[in-house]
Design an enzyme around this catalytic site. Structure first.
Site, PDB file in Angstrom:
ATOM      1  NE  ARG A  34      -4.356  -1.406   1.791  1.00  0.00           N
ATOM      2  CZ  ARG A  34      -5.311  -1.525   2.759  1.00  0.00           C
ATOM      3  NH1 ARG A  34      -5.084  -1.229   4.247  1.00  0.00           N
ATOM      4  NH2 ARG A  34      -6.173  -2.029   2.224  1.00  0.00           N
ATOM      5  CE  LYS A 192     -17.913 -18.314   9.300  1.00  0.00           C
ATOM      6  NZ  LYS A 192     -18.516 -17.665  10.646  1.00  0.00           N
ATOM      7  N   GLY A 340      -6.720  -8.907   1.008  1.00  0.00           N
ATOM      8  CA  GLY A 340      -5.653  -9.342   1.800  1.00  0.00           C
ATOM      9  C   GLY A 340      -4.937 -10.481   1.313  1.00  0.00           C
ATOM     10  N   GLY A 363     -12.313  -4.611   1.824  1.00  0.00           N
ATOM     11  CA  GLY A 363     -13.647  -4.283   2.029  1.00  0.00           C
ATOM     12  C   GLY A 363     -14.049  -3.159   1.090  1.00  0.00           C
TER      13      GLY A 363
HETATM   14  C1  3PG Z   1      -8.490  -1.840   5.061  1.00  0.00           C
HETATM   15  O1  3PG Z   1      -7.625  -2.453   5.467  1.00  0.00           O
HETATM   16  O2  3PG Z   1      -9.677  -2.572   4.580  1.00  0.00           O
HETATM   17  C2  3PG Z   1      -8.849  -0.590   5.183  1.00  0.00           C
HETATM   18  O3  3PG Z   1      -7.884   0.092   5.543  1.00  0.00           O
HETATM   19  C3  3PG Z   1     -10.206  -0.334   6.127  1.00  0.00           C
HETATM   20  O4  3PG Z   1      -9.732  -0.474   7.383  1.00  0.00           O
HETATM   21  P1  3PG Z   1     -10.807  -0.545   8.348  1.00  0.00           P
HETATM   22  O5  3PG Z   1     -11.762  -1.958   7.957  1.00  0.00           O
HETATM   23  O6  3PG Z   1     -10.367  -0.633   9.905  1.00  0.00           O
HETATM   24  O7  3PG Z   1     -11.937   0.662   8.203  1.00  0.00           O
END
Ligand code: 3PG
Length: 386
Positions: A34, A192, A340, A363
């Site tokens: 990142r 899941k 990830g 996310g």
């Molecule tokens: C992530 O790693 O998906 C983003 O940095 C968002 O982090 P968060 O889910 O803690 O808001």
């Protein structure tokens, strides 16, 4: 929306929201993907003669309670190495005016140390806005969060625009999803169905084949009437899985890799999918299935990948994910990957430079694919309309 590249930043105070939320262990950054992704944006602002203030969150600290383990200090140090000159970490920035030289780059301490950050507090958003002449939203990975540093600040900053990384992420996702080159094949792995239900639903409408992997696939294997033994699966979502199978082609495994325990020393056994024993768990797709899916991927026009197809962290259950990775690398398709675990698999099998676009979002990537509006992007659109 307005873009950073359209503005003259010379001498301007430029506040750039990046997603520098990277893994840190013992005070060191352990994966800097990142940071490297944000680098061109930072350098462009610096080269343009801006006074650059970077801001980001790290982890999920208790809000309003600065804690050393969530400090961005290791990130500042690592960024300094990448930029070739030190990046100062600024801890007090809400009340004191910052005096920066043109071309200087500083990093503001974790925005989640500030009370009100996560609930998009207006006072805090105005304090961020007061720091700058131009606010640049470049944190695609956090664009699904409506928080003071991603959303509120864009309402009050004199000028708010999209940074080059955010713009590139949105372009790549649009290329994959708006009018995809056919056939479009998606791969959704993970443990899941319940956590990926929205993305499975959305992709079932968009793609020509939907490959499922991991615990998600086990629920589909059960839906097809096979015994899954002790495998991770969700019995209450079997009907949902059947419904999805009626909507889109979901190529199910014909063979699987099983073991009687989940461990690094477990014996991996290849079996036809209809012969899984009661005491066994499915931990990967079998070689016959992997070869069949690899053929599909080689003929795809567009590939969207989120989630491994097996427990690839353990080598004897990683063959399926490895074969899939290599097939994506060799495919002429436009390929986009996010999440990830997916990035870890891409690293492990060394295919990073042969995926068309690797998203920095987890996310946020999923929410975009689900067709949900990203609040931080919406804030930029509203700012442009004002
Ligand atoms: C992530 O790693 O998906 C983003 O940095 C968002 O982090 P968060 O889910 O803690 O808001």
């Amino acid at each position: 929306v307005l873009k950073m590249t359209d503005l003259d930043l010379n001498g301007q105070r430029v506040l750039i929201r990046e997603d520098l939320n990277v893994p840190v262990k013992h005070g060191k950054v352990t994966s800097d993907a990142r940071l490297r992704a944000a680098l061109p944006t930072i350098q462009a602002a610096q080269d343009a003669g801006a006074k650059v203030m970077l801001m980001s969150h790290l982890g999920r600290p208790t809000e309003g309670e600065p804690a050393e383990e969530f400090s961005l200090a290791p990130v500042a140090e690592h960024l300094g190495e990448l930029l070739g000159r030190p990046v100062t970490l600024v801890r007090d920035y809400l009340d004191a005016a910052l005096d920066l030289a043109d071309g200087e780059v500083v990093l503001l301490e974790n925005v989640r140390f500030n009370a009100g950050e996560k609930k998009d507090d207006e006072t805090l958003a105005k304090q961020y806005a007061a720091l700058c002449d131009v606010f640049v939203m470049d944190a695609f990975g956090t664009a699904h969060r409506a928080q003071a540093s991603t959303h509120g600040v864009a309402r009050f900053a004199p000028t708010a625009c999209a940074g080059p990384l955010l713009a590139a992420e949105l372009d790549a996702l649009e290329q994959a999803l708006a009018a995809p080159r056919r056939p479009m094949t998606a791969i959704v792995g993970g443990s899941k169905v319940s956590t990926k239900l929205d993305v499975l639903n959305a992709l079932s409408e968009k793609c020509d084949q939907l490959i499922v992997g991991g615990g998600i696939a086990n629920t589909f294997i059960a839906a097809a009437g096979h015994n899954v033994g002790k495998s991770l699966h969700e019995a209450d979502l079997i009907d949902k899985a059947r419904e999805l199978m009626g909507r889109v082609e979901i190529p199910l495994p014909s063979d699987v890799v099983v073991a009687t325990e989940f461990s690094e020393s477990a014996d991996a056994v290849v079996k036809p999918v209809d012969q899984v024993g009661d005491d066994e768990m499915i931990l990967d797709i079998g070689p016959e299935t992997a070869a069949r899916l690899a053929d599909l991927l080689k003929d795809a026009g567009t590939i969207l990948w989120n989630g491994p197809v097996g427990v690839f962290e353990i080598d004897q259950f990683g063959r399926g994910t490895e074969v899939i990775s290599k097939a994506i690398a060799e495919s002429p398709a436009f390929s986009i990957a996010g999440g990830g675990d997916t990035l870890a698999a891409i690293d492990k099998y060394g295919i990073a430079d042969r995926v068309s676009y690797i998203s920095t979002g987890g996310g946020a990537f999923l929410e975009y694919v689900e067709g949900k509006p990203l609040p931080a992007v919406k804030a930029l659109e509203d700012a442009a309309a004002r």
